[in-house]
Design a protein around this motif. Sequence first.
Motif, PDB file in Angstrom:
ATOM      1  N   UNK A 188       0.837  -1.209   0.000  1.00 58.58           N
ATOM      2  CA  UNK A 188       0.000   0.000   0.000  1.00 58.58           C
ATOM      3  C   UNK A 188       0.862   1.245   0.000  1.00 58.58           C
ATOM      4  N   UNK A 189       0.316   2.276  -0.591  1.00 58.72           N
ATOM      5  CA  UNK A 189       0.975   3.575  -0.613  1.00 58.72           C
ATOM      6  C   UNK A 189       0.249   4.496   0.360  1.00 58.72           C
ATOM      7  N   UNK A 190       0.960   4.963   1.358  1.00 57.16           N
ATOM      8  CA  UNK A 190       0.349   5.812   2.368  1.00 57.16           C
ATOM      9  C   UNK A 190      -0.273   7.075   1.809  1.00 57.16           C
ATOM     10  N   UNK A 191       0.158   7.505   0.624  1.00 56.62           N
ATOM     11  CA  UNK A 191      -0.448   8.709   0.026  1.00 56.62           C
ATOM     12  C   UNK A 191      -1.928   8.510  -0.279  1.00 56.62           C
ATOM     13  N   UNK A 192      -2.328   7.243  -0.450  1.00 55.94           N
ATOM     14  CA  UNK A 192      -3.744   6.961  -0.711  1.00 55.94           C
ATOM     15  C   UNK A 192      -4.610   7.220   0.514  1.00 55.94           C
ATOM     16  N   UNK A 193      -3.999   7.400   1.680  1.00 62.42           N
ATOM     17  CA  UNK A 193      -4.758   7.552   2.924  1.00 62.42           C
ATOM     18  C   UNK A 193      -4.569   8.922   3.574  1.00 62.42           C
ATOM     19  N   UNK A 194      -3.911   9.823   2.879  1.00 64.07           N
ATOM     20  CA  UNK A 194      -3.681  11.159   3.436  1.00 64.07           C
ATOM     21  C   UNK A 194      -5.002  11.873   3.694  1.00 64.07           C
ATOM     22  N   UNK A 195      -5.912  11.840   2.731  1.00 66.45           N
ATOM     23  CA  UNK A 195      -7.199  12.532   2.907  1.00 66.45           C
ATOM     24  C   UNK A 195      -7.935  11.991   4.117  1.00 66.45           C
ATOM     25  N   UNK A 196      -7.940  10.663   4.277  1.00 66.40           N
ATOM     26  CA  UNK A 196      -8.612  10.051   5.425  1.00 66.40           C
ATOM     27  C   UNK A 196      -7.936  10.455   6.722  1.00 66.40           C
ATOM     28  N   UNK A 197      -6.620  10.543   6.719  1.00 67.51           N
ATOM     29  CA  UNK A 197      -5.889  10.931   7.930  1.00 67.51           C
ATOM     30  C   UNK A 197      -6.215  12.359   8.331  1.00 67.51           C
ATOM     31  N   UNK A 198      -6.239  13.267   7.371  1.00 67.11           N
ATOM     32  CA  UNK A 198      -6.555  14.662   7.683  1.00 67.11           C
ATOM     33  C   UNK A 198      -8.003  14.808   8.152  1.00 67.11           C
ATOM     34  N   UNK A 199      -8.887  14.047   7.528  1.00 62.89           N
ATOM     35  CA  UNK A 199     -10.294  14.079   7.949  1.00 62.89           C
ATOM     36  C   UNK A 199     -10.452  13.549   9.363  1.00 62.89           C
ATOM     37  N   UNK A 200      -9.618  12.573   9.730  1.00 62.64           N
ATOM     38  CA  UNK A 200      -9.687  11.968  11.064  1.00 62.64           C
ATOM     39  C   UNK A 200      -9.042  12.823  12.142  1.00 62.64           C
ATOM     40  N   UNK A 201      -8.437  13.951  11.747  1.00 67.86           N
ATOM     41  CA  UNK A 201      -7.910  14.876  12.749  1.00 67.86           C
ATOM     42  C   UNK A 201      -6.408  15.029  12.784  1.00 67.86           C
ATOM     43  N   UNK A 202      -5.700  14.456  11.813  1.00 69.68           N
ATOM     44  CA  UNK A 202      -4.255  14.647  11.767  1.00 69.68           C
ATOM     45  C   UNK A 202      -3.932  16.139  11.650  1.00 69.68           C
ATOM     46  N   UNK A 203      -2.893  16.564  12.363  1.00 71.62           N
ATOM     47  CA  UNK A 203      -2.509  17.968  12.293  1.00 71.62           C
ATOM     48  C   UNK A 203      -1.841  18.319  10.982  1.00 71.62           C
TER      49      UNK A 203
END
Length: 479
Positions: free
Chosen positions: A52-67
Amino acid sequence: MSVQTLWTVDAMATAMRARRDGPLPASIGGISIDSRTLGAGDAFFAISGDNRDGHDFVAAALKAGAGLAVVSRAKRDAFAADAPLLVVDDVLEGLRDLARAARARFAGKVIAVTGSVGKTSTKEALRLVLSREGETHASAASYNNHWGVPLSLSRCPADASFAVFELGMNHAGEIGPLSQLVQPDIAIITTIAPVHLEYFASVDAIADAKAEIFEGLVDGGDAILNRDNAQFDRLVDRARDMRVSRIVSFGEQAGAEARLIKCVLQPEFSTVQASILGDDVTYKLGAPGRHLVLNSLAVLAAAKLAGADLAIAALALADLQPANGRGTRIVLDVPGGSALLIDESYNANPVSMVAALALLGQAEPGPRGRRIAVLGDMLELGAQSAELHAGLAQPIVDHAVDLVFCAGPGMRNLWEALPSNRRGGYANDSSALEPQVLEAVSSGDAIMIKGSNGSRMTPIVKALQRRFAPRAAMDAAQG
């Protein structure tokens, strides 16, 4: 409630030579590579893995509250112009850069642990005993590889007193870079055993690969080695070649500086009398097993070398509990009474398998109960696989195991070597073996389950827990 600062964003950007994009926070409270488990305000690193490429989950991470998210320059345009990002050439190398900065700012004592067996349990025991002395940071789970170690190091608080890291490998040349990153003050090698033989020509080669831990040892650092192990002299030579300042041995042999004098093994704990660097100490070890007793000598030696109070450290070991899948004990509610499940399903190799069989041998079945071993293949053993699997037959007899269930082509060799009265069942894989095990369990039994991760023995553990859930747990779930 305010989030404690792990890193200021300025310090992160400087360490990683990162470009700042979007409205960034002043600081972050944690670091994550998993969008499903990150905390609010964490920095999400978009690492590209094998699958998996973590870039595919950046949007989900930011939506989940990542700073903020740390992303590669090549993929920056995939995200909104106002996304809070630190942009680097390579995300994993950026994480390593941050880890180097974490080590540079850390003034406490750093301990690194490797070995063919017992890395994680030793690391967790060190976490336990050192935390009684001061704030202690340690690797999560078994984060011991090329991404797990820099992740763990970058998470280390600057003001902790101690930090403990687990270093693992499958191939030569992997531990050296990890040790150079961690730069330990104290390096522990628990033992050398025939593990990953598929990738090594000999056990000597495995010892040489583990000895790479000395490459990063700081000037004046200490090495703690297992004197009872056949590779002890070879490791000592490697340590001297790398100008290690002090070599401390542990074990049962008379010359060990951390020496076992006496131990009493109980089904659920052990009592130990030992001499640790000249000090006699008697303590209770909260988790059972002779292998844990021996590794506790290294733990106490490291604690003393790190400046911790030996008496307090020894007292803390009474609270040691096995990690999930490494000897966890679960009481099952079976018809007519109860059974004991010993979950050793996390991983397996010939040495840890024998230790788990010894642990089962210590268990005390109830009336009419049996000791039952449910075993899956030990992987990565190369040409010696058949011999090493078949060789488990004698420990099974020695430790009074009544019944054995085997899964996998490797374990077929054990099945054929077993006395007929100890054969419980065989299947080509764990899913096919599962119904046989569920059918066999009865009141009073003690069941131990173990196999390499790839043999998938954990589902059998979960199936037993579902079928024979303790009554209190069932009531709570239904309530």
